[in-house]
Enzyme design. Structure first.
Site, PDB file in Angstrom:
ATOM      1  N   GLU A 347      60.234  84.148  51.505  1.00  0.00           N
ATOM      2  CA  GLU A 347      61.625  84.504  51.739  1.00  0.00           C
ATOM      3  C   GLU A 347      61.672  85.968  52.157  1.00  0.00           C
ATOM      4  OE1 GLU A 347      63.487  84.041  47.925  1.00  0.00           O
ATOM      5  OE2 GLU A 347      65.028  85.541  48.317  1.00  0.00           O
ATOM      6  N   HIS A 430      60.224  80.026  39.562  1.00  0.00           N
ATOM      7  CA  HIS A 430      60.127  78.580  39.816  1.00  0.00           C
ATOM      8  C   HIS A 430      59.120  77.886  38.892  1.00  0.00           C
ATOM      9  CE1 HIS A 430      61.066  79.652  44.341  1.00  0.00           C
ATOM     10  NE2 HIS A 430      62.109  79.844  43.562  1.00  0.00           N
ATOM     11  N   ASN A 468      61.220  76.846  47.845  1.00  0.00           N
ATOM     12  CA  ASN A 468      62.124  76.979  46.702  1.00  0.00           C
ATOM     13  C   ASN A 468      62.519  75.575  46.227  1.00  0.00           C
ATOM     14  OD1 ASN A 468      62.331  78.925  48.945  1.00  0.00           O
ATOM     15  ND2 ASN A 468      63.352  80.154  47.406  1.00  0.00           N
TER      16      ASN A 468
HETATM   17  P1  FAD Z   1      67.821  74.487  34.990  1.00  0.00           P
HETATM   18  O1  FAD Z   1      68.637  74.719  36.202  1.00  0.00           O
HETATM   19  O2  FAD Z   1      66.959  75.583  34.489  1.00  0.00           O
HETATM   20  O3  FAD Z   1      68.833  74.033  33.831  1.00  0.00           O
HETATM   21  C1  FAD Z   1      68.435  73.832  32.511  1.00  0.00           C
HETATM   22  C2  FAD Z   1      69.633  74.079  31.594  1.00  0.00           C
HETATM   23  O4  FAD Z   1      69.304  73.639  30.269  1.00  0.00           O
HETATM   24  C3  FAD Z   1      70.020  75.552  31.468  1.00  0.00           C
HETATM   25  O5  FAD Z   1      71.402  75.700  31.715  1.00  0.00           O
HETATM   26  C4  FAD Z   1      69.658  75.907  30.015  1.00  0.00           C
HETATM   27  O6  FAD Z   1      70.523  76.882  29.430  1.00  0.00           O
HETATM   28  C5  FAD Z   1      69.804  74.565  29.314  1.00  0.00           C
HETATM   29  N1  FAD Z   1      68.985  74.462  28.101  1.00  0.00           N
HETATM   30  C6  FAD Z   1      67.678  74.793  27.949  1.00  0.00           C
HETATM   31  N2  FAD Z   1      67.252  74.543  26.694  1.00  0.00           N
HETATM   32  C7  FAD Z   1      68.322  74.043  26.014  1.00  0.00           C
HETATM   33  C8  FAD Z   1      68.522  73.620  24.661  1.00  0.00           C
HETATM   34  N3  FAD Z   1      67.510  73.631  23.768  1.00  0.00           N
HETATM   35  N4  FAD Z   1      69.767  73.186  24.301  1.00  0.00           N
HETATM   36  C9  FAD Z   1      70.786  73.158  25.207  1.00  0.00           C
HETATM   37  N5  FAD Z   1      70.648  73.558  26.499  1.00  0.00           N
HETATM   38  C10 FAD Z   1      69.429  73.990  26.903  1.00  0.00           C
HETATM   39  N6  FAD Z   1      65.505  77.740  43.571  1.00  0.00           N
HETATM   40  C11 FAD Z   1      65.818  77.399  44.848  1.00  0.00           C
HETATM   41  O7  FAD Z   1      65.580  76.267  45.267  1.00  0.00           O
HETATM   42  N7  FAD Z   1      66.402  78.326  45.681  1.00  0.00           N
HETATM   43  C12 FAD Z   1      66.663  79.606  45.279  1.00  0.00           C
HETATM   44  O8  FAD Z   1      67.202  80.415  46.053  1.00  0.00           O
HETATM   45  C13 FAD Z   1      66.301  79.982  43.955  1.00  0.00           C
HETATM   46  N8  FAD Z   1      66.496  81.254  43.518  1.00  0.00           N
HETATM   47  C14 FAD Z   1      66.239  81.552  42.200  1.00  0.00           C
HETATM   48  C15 FAD Z   1      66.530  82.830  41.734  1.00  0.00           C
HETATM   49  C16 FAD Z   1      66.361  83.136  40.396  1.00  0.00           C
HETATM   50  C17 FAD Z   1      66.648  84.516  39.913  1.00  0.00           C
HETATM   51  C18 FAD Z   1      65.906  82.138  39.500  1.00  0.00           C
HETATM   52  C19 FAD Z   1      65.730  82.433  38.040  1.00  0.00           C
HETATM   53  C20 FAD Z   1      65.600  80.874  39.959  1.00  0.00           C
HETATM   54  C21 FAD Z   1      65.765  80.569  41.305  1.00  0.00           C
HETATM   55  N9  FAD Z   1      65.494  79.292  41.797  1.00  0.00           N
HETATM   56  C22 FAD Z   1      65.760  78.983  43.105  1.00  0.00           C
HETATM   57  C23 FAD Z   1      64.943  78.234  40.922  1.00  0.00           C
HETATM   58  C24 FAD Z   1      65.993  77.183  40.504  1.00  0.00           C
HETATM   59  O9  FAD Z   1      67.169  77.801  40.061  1.00  0.00           O
HETATM   60  C25 FAD Z   1      65.388  76.309  39.400  1.00  0.00           C
HETATM   61  O10 FAD Z   1      64.216  75.703  39.897  1.00  0.00           O
HETATM   62  C26 FAD Z   1      66.355  75.215  38.934  1.00  0.00           C
HETATM   63  O11 FAD Z   1      67.524  75.769  38.400  1.00  0.00           O
HETATM   64  C27 FAD Z   1      65.702  74.330  37.897  1.00  0.00           C
HETATM   65  O12 FAD Z   1      66.535  73.226  37.677  1.00  0.00           O
HETATM   66  P2  FAD Z   1      66.397  72.323  36.390  1.00  0.00           P
HETATM   67  O13 FAD Z   1      67.307  71.153  36.550  1.00  0.00           O
HETATM   68  O14 FAD Z   1      64.960  72.074  36.153  1.00  0.00           O
HETATM   69  O15 FAD Z   1      66.894  73.209  35.151  1.00  0.00           O
END
Ligand code: FAD
Length: 491
Positions: A347, A430, A468
């Site tokens: 990126e 990630h 990403n």
């Molecule tokens: P998450 O989106 O992480 O959601 C998990 C949720 O579960 C969270 O809200 C958390 O609070 C909750 N949780 C966890 N444990 C518990 C518990 N014990 N009890 C209750 N709730 C809980 N990806 C891209 O594709 N493009 C981008 O531009 C990009 N930029 C990024 C920039 C940053 C700064 C970061 C940190 C990440 C970025 N990512 C990006 C990565 C992307 O956001 C993640 O891969 C994605 O959000 C993961 O999705 P998920 O469904 O696995 O879980």
């Protein structure tokens, strides 16, 4: 303690959780979702920007934790951005209703088909490229910046300079789609609406413009009337009951992190969507404290998606700097994936520090040749990660090759301003893997050794996807949910 009964319970409100909620609610099922973070939309508390960090800036910390911006003091608050620190790597994650979609840069990248096939040899690529990826683009409201706007807008000088420099060094660039509404962005440029991307908002939440999950999947799911979301509810551990149902111990907190209530939930069907690290923590911790059964594949095939940050200082000779004004939303990338010796995607990242620091920032995504493993450290009562320099050697070589080639063509130096030695091998946005599809689960995300437990989040992807990851996480979740519902798993 009262026991709260819920037929179907989802832990976490990120991409996997939001897809599961919508598809189950549409099928007429009542769903309860527990999220440890705050429901920002309902709270009415605005997100803070990067130059004036406030309540949303960090999860219960007294200092900011965003990379390069960790100098501001804070009152501990259940903010949107959290960081988990391990010996050789720091992992940033989103907290709040919408999970990572609140904090991320919105880059909506479809993986290369050839790599998708390599990572998921058992999935039908045609079904994904003709159906699930287009579906996910529509639901997530993915769009692309207008080329003329990009050419004219001073807030995108960093992208224009980044692309010109990449071309001069012989690299190929690509336009990167995003969930930020570029029509809105054009209006904010003309000062017709409040500014967000042009007001250093990202990573602590966006008050406008960004179609995070609370504006897409979760909104639609709530509109069915079948979804209830309880925010500030953190699941501490899970027990398997004799009748194959699950009992969850949950702490409800206030916004300072103080526990205000201990609750117990019972459910027949449980979906873990707590994000890669959250889901692994729940499984491994529950296994350590109450013998919760877990398959031997849990924790294996973990990777950082090849994340490797690097940068260049004194990006001046060709261009006169990267610009004092910068949009927070990346729209450009360098695609070197097909280079056999140095395959990477990067990126062209913004660095909106409020002044021209003449610095270019890149988040490289590499292949992950050597996978890591997540386990549980009973003394520390926390996860431990087998991940060290050996895992990132090739990533470092790629970054070195890239920076040297860019500097040779354009001038500039390796960024000692951003990183100790010019490299950020320890920056991970990630985290992926640990409950890999078809290894720790069946072909649709149902955990092996369980009858009523499912995983739908980044942990299904075996440590790498080459771009990403949220588009892939969403598409895999759509695929799993469609099949699980068809198989009457939630009847
Ligand atoms: P998450 O989106 O992480 O959601 C998990 C949720 O579960 C969270 O809200 C958390 O609070 C909750 N949780 C966890 N444990 C518990 C518990 N014990 N009890 C209750 N709730 C809980 N990806 C891209 O594709 N493009 C981008 O531009 C990009 N930029 C990024 C920039 C940053 C700064 C970061 C940190 C990440 C970025 N990512 C990006 C990565 C992307 O956001 C993640 O891969 C994605 O959000 C993961 O999705 P998920 O469904 O696995 O879980």
């Amino acid at each position: 303690k009262d026991i709260i009964e819920a037929p179907i319970l989802i832990i976490g409100s990120g991409y996997g959780g939001a897809v599961s909620a919508l598809r189950l609610c549409e099928a007429g099922k009542k769903v309860l979702m527990l999220e440890m973070g705050l429901n920002w939309g309902e709270s009415g508390i605005p997100f803070s920007n990067m130059l004036k960090p406030g309540k949303s800036a960090a999860w219960l910390k007294n200092k900011t934790i965003a990379p390069f911006m960790n100098i501001f003091s804070l009152e501990p608050f259940t903010g949107t951005l959290d960081r988990m620190d391990f010996d050789n790597i720091n992992i940033w994650v989103g907290r709040g209703v919408g999970g990572g979609s609140l904090v991320n840069g919105g880059m909506a990248v479809t993986p290369k088909e050839s790599y998708f096939k390599e990572v998921f040899p058992d999935l039908d690529p045609e079904k994904f490229y003709n159906h699930y990826f287009p579906l996910v683009h529509k639901e997530l409201k993915v769009n692309v910046i207008g080329e003329q706007f990009l050419k004219d807008c001073p807030y995108y000088k960093f992208t224009r300079v980044g692309e010109a420099e990449a071309h001069k060094a012989g690299f190929k660039t690509v336009r990167v789609p995003n969930v930020y509404d570029f029509q809105y962005m054009e209006k904010e440029y003309r000062n017709e609406v409040p500014r967000s991307a042009f007001n250093t908002e990202v990573i602590y939440g966006n008050n406008h413009g960004k179609n995070s999950l609370d504006k897409t999947y979760l909104k639609k799911a709530l509109e069915t009337g079948n979804l209830e979301i309880l925010d500030l509810h953190c699941v501490e551990n899970i027990k398997l009951n004799d009748d194959k149902t699950y009992t969850l111990e949950v702490q409800q907190t206030d916004t300072s992190g103080t526990v205000i209530s201990d609750k117990v939930f019972n459910c027949k069907k449980l979906i873990l969507a707590a994000g890669t690290m959250g889901t692994l923590k729940l499984l491994l911790h529950s296994n350590a404290v109450n013998g919760f059964p877990i398959h031997e594949q849990i924790g294996k095939n973990w990777g950082n998606n090849g994340n490797f940050m690097t940068g260049r200082n004194w990006v001046k000779p060709l261009s006169g700097g990267t610009g004092a004004k910068q949009s927070t939303i990346p729209v450009g990338g360098i695609d070197n994936w097909d280079d056999k010796e140095h395959p990477f995607f990067t990126e062209i990242a913004p660095l909106p520090m409020g002044m021209d620091v003449a610095t270019a920032l890149y988040l490289l995504i590499n292949r992950v040749d050597k996978k890591g493993e997540v386990s549980y450290d009973s003394t520390k009562k926390n996860l431990s990660l087998d991940w060290n320099q050996n895992h990132t050697t090739k990533m470092r070589e790629n970054a070195d090759y890239f920076i040297k080639k860019m500097n040779r063509a354009n001038g500039g130096t390796r960024s000692h301003f951003l990183f100790n030695n010019g490299f950020g091998a320890d920056v991970c946005y990630h985290p992926l893997g640990g409950c890999v599809l078809g290894k720790a689960t069946n072909e649709y995300g149902k955990l092996k050794d369980h009858e009523n437990l499912y995983v739908l989040d980044g942990s299904l992807i075996p440590g790498t996807i080459g771009v990403n990851p949220f588009v892939t996480i969403t598409a895999i979740s759509e695929y799993c949910m469609e099949n699980l519902i068809t198989q009457n798993e939630f009847a």
